[in-house]
Write a protein that holds these residues in place. Sequence first.
Motif, PDB file in Angstrom:
ATOM      1  N   ASP A 189     -51.773  11.133  31.736  1.00 10.78           N
ATOM      2  CA  ASP A 189     -50.598  10.276  31.825  1.00 10.78           C
ATOM      3  C   ASP A 189     -50.791   9.185  32.875  1.00 10.78           C
ATOM      4  N   GLN A 190     -51.350   9.547  34.022  1.00  9.81           N
ATOM      5  CA  GLN A 190     -51.566   8.574  35.092  1.00  9.81           C
ATOM      6  C   GLN A 190     -52.564   7.508  34.669  1.00  9.81           C
ATOM      7  N   LYS A 191     -53.625   7.924  33.989  1.00  9.61           N
ATOM      8  CA  LYS A 191     -54.624   6.945  33.550  1.00  9.61           C
ATOM      9  C   LYS A 191     -54.064   6.026  32.464  1.00  9.61           C
ATOM     10  N   LEU A 192     -53.228   6.565  31.600  1.00  8.67           N
ATOM     11  CA  LEU A 192     -52.606   5.741  30.560  1.00  8.67           C
ATOM     12  C   LEU A 192     -51.743   4.651  31.201  1.00  8.67           C
ATOM     13  N   ARG A 193     -50.984   5.011  32.232  1.00 12.23           N
ATOM     14  CA  ARG A 193     -50.139   4.042  32.916  1.00 12.23           C
ATOM     15  C   ARG A 193     -50.989   2.986  33.624  1.00 12.23           C
ATOM     16  N   LEU A 194     -52.111   3.395  34.196  1.00 12.75           N
ATOM     17  CA  LEU A 194     -53.009   2.436  34.834  1.00 12.75           C
ATOM     18  C   LEU A 194     -53.575   1.459  33.802  1.00 12.75           C
ATOM     19  N   LEU A 195     -53.963   1.984  32.641  1.00 10.31           N
ATOM     20  CA  LEU A 195     -54.509   1.134  31.583  1.00 10.31           C
ATOM     21  C   LEU A 195     -53.480   0.130  31.080  1.00 10.31           C
ATOM     22  N   ARG A 196     -52.203   0.496  31.157  1.00 10.64           N
ATOM     23  CA  ARG A 196     -51.138  -0.378  30.656  1.00 10.64           C
ATOM     24  C   ARG A 196     -50.533  -1.247  31.750  1.00 10.64           C
TER      25      ARG A 196
END
Length: 242
Positions: free
Chosen positions: A66-73
């Motif tokens: 979840d944290q990496k997805l938010r960083l990617l977005r």
Amino acid sequence: SRSSKIVDEICKQFNIKIEVRRLPLGDGVWIARHKQIFLEYILDFVVERKKVDDLRCSIRDNRYKDQKLRLLRSGLKKLIYVVEGDPNASEAAESIKTACLTTEILEEFDVLRTSSLGDTLKTYGYLTRAIKQLYESQFALDEFENTNLCPTLDEFVRRCGHLEKMTAGDVYATQLMQVPEVTEDIAVAVLDLYPTLVALVHAYSLLDGNNLAQEEMLKKQNERVISAAASRNIFQLVWGSC
């Protein structure tokens, strides 16, 4: 405290200023402050720091994805993942090493290994020096507002605020990431092509009867990001459940 002393030493060694603030995303960002109008701009770098034990826990409860997805977005281009400590000392050494490789190779984060808090802060010092040199050589700070190179801090906070809200797309992306071989980067790429599960199912239905074309559909539309295995696995999960 010991950590405060380390911070002070790093600031003196690298002649930099470190400010502690609450961030909407990541553990550290780099800010350029306009000298005349005092606006603050977010530079194109964000760092997420994980101690080995924290990384092990976040992998188990899916916070890691979840944290990496938010960083990617987030809209920031240079994503840095700092893993602090020795993975070999953890009971989940193999999972941690696999997660680091996936993050670096498949999702194109810069993964940095450090041995301790002091080593991490020293790494931040070297990064700060390199980032400063990069921007000084390419851009004048007083051109940021005119060229829209970097968002202001307020704009960045507003943008990240939207990432806090769980949307249908977020649920869809989270479901995709449970599919074998599907990384955060691939999930985001699929969402860009087909924003909803209904749209994806409809695209598969247009190729009904041609299993090979259905399995390769996503890969052919974004070969740079979506692997053949991920494309096939997503099709089998989505179409197989229809």
